[in-house]
Design an enzyme around this catalytic site. Structure first.
Site, PDB file in Angstrom:
ATOM      1  N   HIS A 230     -12.486  -9.032  -1.014  1.00 52.62           N
ATOM      2  CA  HIS A 230     -11.046  -8.889  -1.189  1.00 52.62           C
ATOM      3  C   HIS A 230     -10.527  -7.677  -0.412  1.00 52.62           C
ATOM      4  CE1 HIS A 230      -7.330  -8.403  -3.845  1.00 52.62           C
ATOM      5  NE2 HIS A 230      -7.265  -9.645  -3.428  1.00 52.62           N
ATOM      6  N   LYS A 232      -9.258  -5.222   2.656  1.00 52.60           N
ATOM      7  CA  LYS A 232      -8.435  -5.259   3.859  1.00 52.60           C
ATOM      8  C   LYS A 232      -8.727  -3.972   4.619  1.00 52.60           C
ATOM      9  CE  LYS A 232      -6.127  -7.748   0.634  1.00 52.60           C
ATOM     10  NZ  LYS A 232      -6.422  -7.692  -0.805  1.00 52.60           N
ATOM     11  N   ASP A 237     -11.027   2.315  17.064  1.00 50.54           N
ATOM     12  CA  ASP A 237     -11.791   3.366  17.754  1.00 50.54           C
ATOM     13  C   ASP A 237     -12.420   4.382  16.805  1.00 50.54           C
ATOM     14  OD1 ASP A 237     -11.181   2.190  20.169  1.00 50.54           O
ATOM     15  OD2 ASP A 237      -9.522   3.552  20.634  1.00 50.54           O
ATOM     16  N   HIS A 405       2.941  -7.072  -5.177  1.00 54.99           N
ATOM     17  CA  HIS A 405       1.535  -7.209  -4.813  1.00 54.99           C
ATOM     18  C   HIS A 405       0.860  -5.864  -4.542  1.00 54.99           C
ATOM     19  CE1 HIS A 405      -1.906  -8.889  -2.319  1.00 54.99           C
ATOM     20  NE2 HIS A 405      -1.891  -9.710  -3.345  1.00 54.99           N
ATOM     21  N   LYS A 407      -0.994  -2.208  -5.120  1.00 55.47           N
ATOM     22  CA  LYS A 407      -2.063  -1.782  -6.025  1.00 55.47           C
ATOM     23  C   LYS A 407      -2.204  -0.268  -5.899  1.00 55.47           C
ATOM     24  CE  LYS A 407      -3.654  -5.912  -3.922  1.00 55.47           C
ATOM     25  NZ  LYS A 407      -3.480  -6.904  -4.890  1.00 55.47           N
ATOM     26  N   ASP A 412      -0.585  12.716 -12.702  1.00 54.01           N
ATOM     27  CA  ASP A 412      -0.011  14.054 -12.605  1.00 54.01           C
ATOM     28  C   ASP A 412       0.669  14.225 -11.244  1.00 54.01           C
ATOM     29  OD1 ASP A 412      -0.868  14.463 -15.166  1.00 54.01           O
ATOM     30  OD2 ASP A 412      -2.675  15.540 -14.617  1.00 54.01           O
TER      31      ASP A 412
END
Length: 485
Positions: A230, A232, A237, A405, A407, A412
């Site tokens: 899952h 990404k 470079d 969508h 996450k 603090d």
């Protein structure tokens, strides 16, 4: 007629007894098999009851959705990194290690011991809001590539967004830049399927490389739906890195779909911490291809940056649940605020306890979820937790009308998490995920401003919800499926 039925019943009695004994033996064997996997009691009982009550269908469901563990035969962390990384690269990686500030040392130590990735740093950490801005930043970075481009995505569609990236990759491959693209089989069925070769022909002819993470087939090693990558990840470079919630698809591109594109957040990084994103990509690439990638020049030595950053990686090949532990530890240490954004809110019992404990300590706990996610069952399950959270003072916001969508998690004023993991069982235990923790006040405050801006598009859930019987039943029933979602 009655006599004939009675006779038939007597004839079948031995068969009925045999089937009953077979079912008892099956149930005992199944219970022992699942118990020996040492999962949580709730998850174990859920699977035992499901499979015992549905003997044939249950086994099929378990093969598709079940939480079996796997072993990455060539990439167990207990083995030497020499199996897939050049020794010079290992030395470069070790030089990227940073000492955590005193106030973050305990949290950083937990992360490193859970997943093996130490504290690092970066020169730049920039949030990217939504798919179009992320796509533009990615294309710009690809255009600047001189040596290599590494991409790993759960979803990579052959739509307007995907074609733009593939064209950019083809141009760079034609110029001699090494291009490697890794996609998940379930998330990217077109590229990983039979039509993928035609779609990728230009890139492959130009020297680009392509592989698929866990091809979709039933075998003895893995079920179909779980154990997905899952993640990404984009590496340019070895110096520029991207990660977060945004895939390569029009579903998340507001320029293509201005009214329905997902609200999402991504992260662009420059500096030494990119080497640890590279490390994860190399692991996944070697695992998927079963070929070494020891070029000796994938990891670039970079000077320390002003922002402390640490990559957290987790997956079903490790029992440590590093992201799960890191999030719970972040919540447990919070003294002022915990603001969580997640599209799928199906917390484990320890995660739920951490949130309610924080609220009871007087911490400002805010949770933002979509008003209606792309899974109705998950939405019902998420709502089943509302009452116990609001009862102790937590605030819950439902974002809409678009799908949320992102996450992210902030605590603090100095810790910010952003990555690919949802706040649910699947991300914590069943899929390969990653997160980046930024130990930095400006990064925390930027994320807080984004939260407050998104809150203007939310409806706050009241402390007391008066629901009719059927919605209450739907939520309670969906919650029983939490370990499966």
């Amino acid at each position: 007629m009655h006599a004939a039925l009675h006779h038939a019943w007597l004839v079948l009695e031995p068969w009925r007894a045999a089937l009953a004994w077979a079912w008892v033996v099956y149930a005992i064997w199944l219970a022992v098999w699942i118990v020996l996997q040492k999962r949580s009691p709730v998850s174990t009982l859920t699977w035992v009851i499901t499979l015992v009550l549905m003997p044939v269908l249950g086994l099929l469901i378990y093969r598709v959705f079940g939480p079996q563990r796997i072993k990455r035969q060539n990439l167990r962390r207990s083995r030497s990194e020499d199996a897939f990384i050049d020794k010079a690269d290992v030395r470069t990686l070790l030089r990227q290690r940073e000492e955590a500030p005193d106030w973050a040392r305990a949290h950083s130590t937990l992360i490193e011991r859970a997943c093996g990735l130490p504290m690092s740093s970066c020169h730049s950490a920039r949030y990217l809001q939504n798919g179009h801005a992320t796509l533009e930043a990615l294309l710009e970075a690809i255009g600047q590539a001189q040596h290599h481009i590494h991409l790993e995505y759960y979803i990579f569609e052959h739509d307007e967004s995907g074609k733009a990236v593939l064209q950019a990759l083809h141009r760079k491959a034609s110029q001699g830049v090494k291009v490697r693209l890794l996609v998940d089989a379930v998330g990217s069925p077109l590229l990983s399927g039979r039509r993928g070769k035609a779609v990728l022909k230009a890139l492959l002819d130009a020297g680009g490389e392509f592989s698929v993470f866990h091809p979709t087939r039933f075998d003895r090693h893995r079920p179909l739906v779980n154990l997905r990558s899952h993640r990404k990840i984009a590496i340019i470079d070895g110096r520029i890195g991207f990660t977060g919630g945004i895939n390569v698809c029009d579903t998340e591109n507001e320029r293509v779909n201005p009214d329905t594109a997902f609200r999402d957040t991504h992260l662009r990084l420059e500096g030494a911490v990119v080497s640890w994103l590279q490390y994860l990509f190399v692991q996944d690439w070697v695992y998927a291809t079963q070929q070494g990638l020891t070029s000796g020049d994938l990891f670039v030595a970079q000077a320390p940056g002003p922002i402390h950053a640490q990559v957290v990686a987790s997956g079903p090949d490790s029992p440590a649940q590093a992201i799960h532990r890191a999030m719970i530890d972040t919540i447990d240490q919070a003294e002022e605020r915990v603001w969580l954004v997640t599209p799928y809110f199906v917390p484990t019992e320890p995660a739920l306890t951490a949130l309610t404990n924080a609220a009871l300590r007087g911490v400002d706990v805010r949770i933002m979820v979509p008003r209606m996610s792309d899974s109705r069952v998950v939405t019902w399950a998420a709502r089943s937790y509302y009452d116990e959270l609001t009862r102790v003072g937590a605030q819950i916001y439902e974002y809409g009308p678009r799908m949320l969508h992102a996450k992210t998690l902030l605590a603090d004023h100095r810790i910010a998490h952003i990555g690919t993991a949802n706040f649910d069982y699947r991300s914590f235990m069943l899929n390969f995920e990653l997160s980046v923790v930024l130990f930095d006040e400006p990064a925390n405050h930027d994320l807080a401003r984004m939260f407050e801006a998104d809150a203007a598009q939310c409806t706050r859930v009241p402390r007391r919800r008066e629901l009719p019987f059927l919605p209450r039943l739907a939520e309670a029933s969906a919650r029983l499926l939490a370990p499966l979602l």
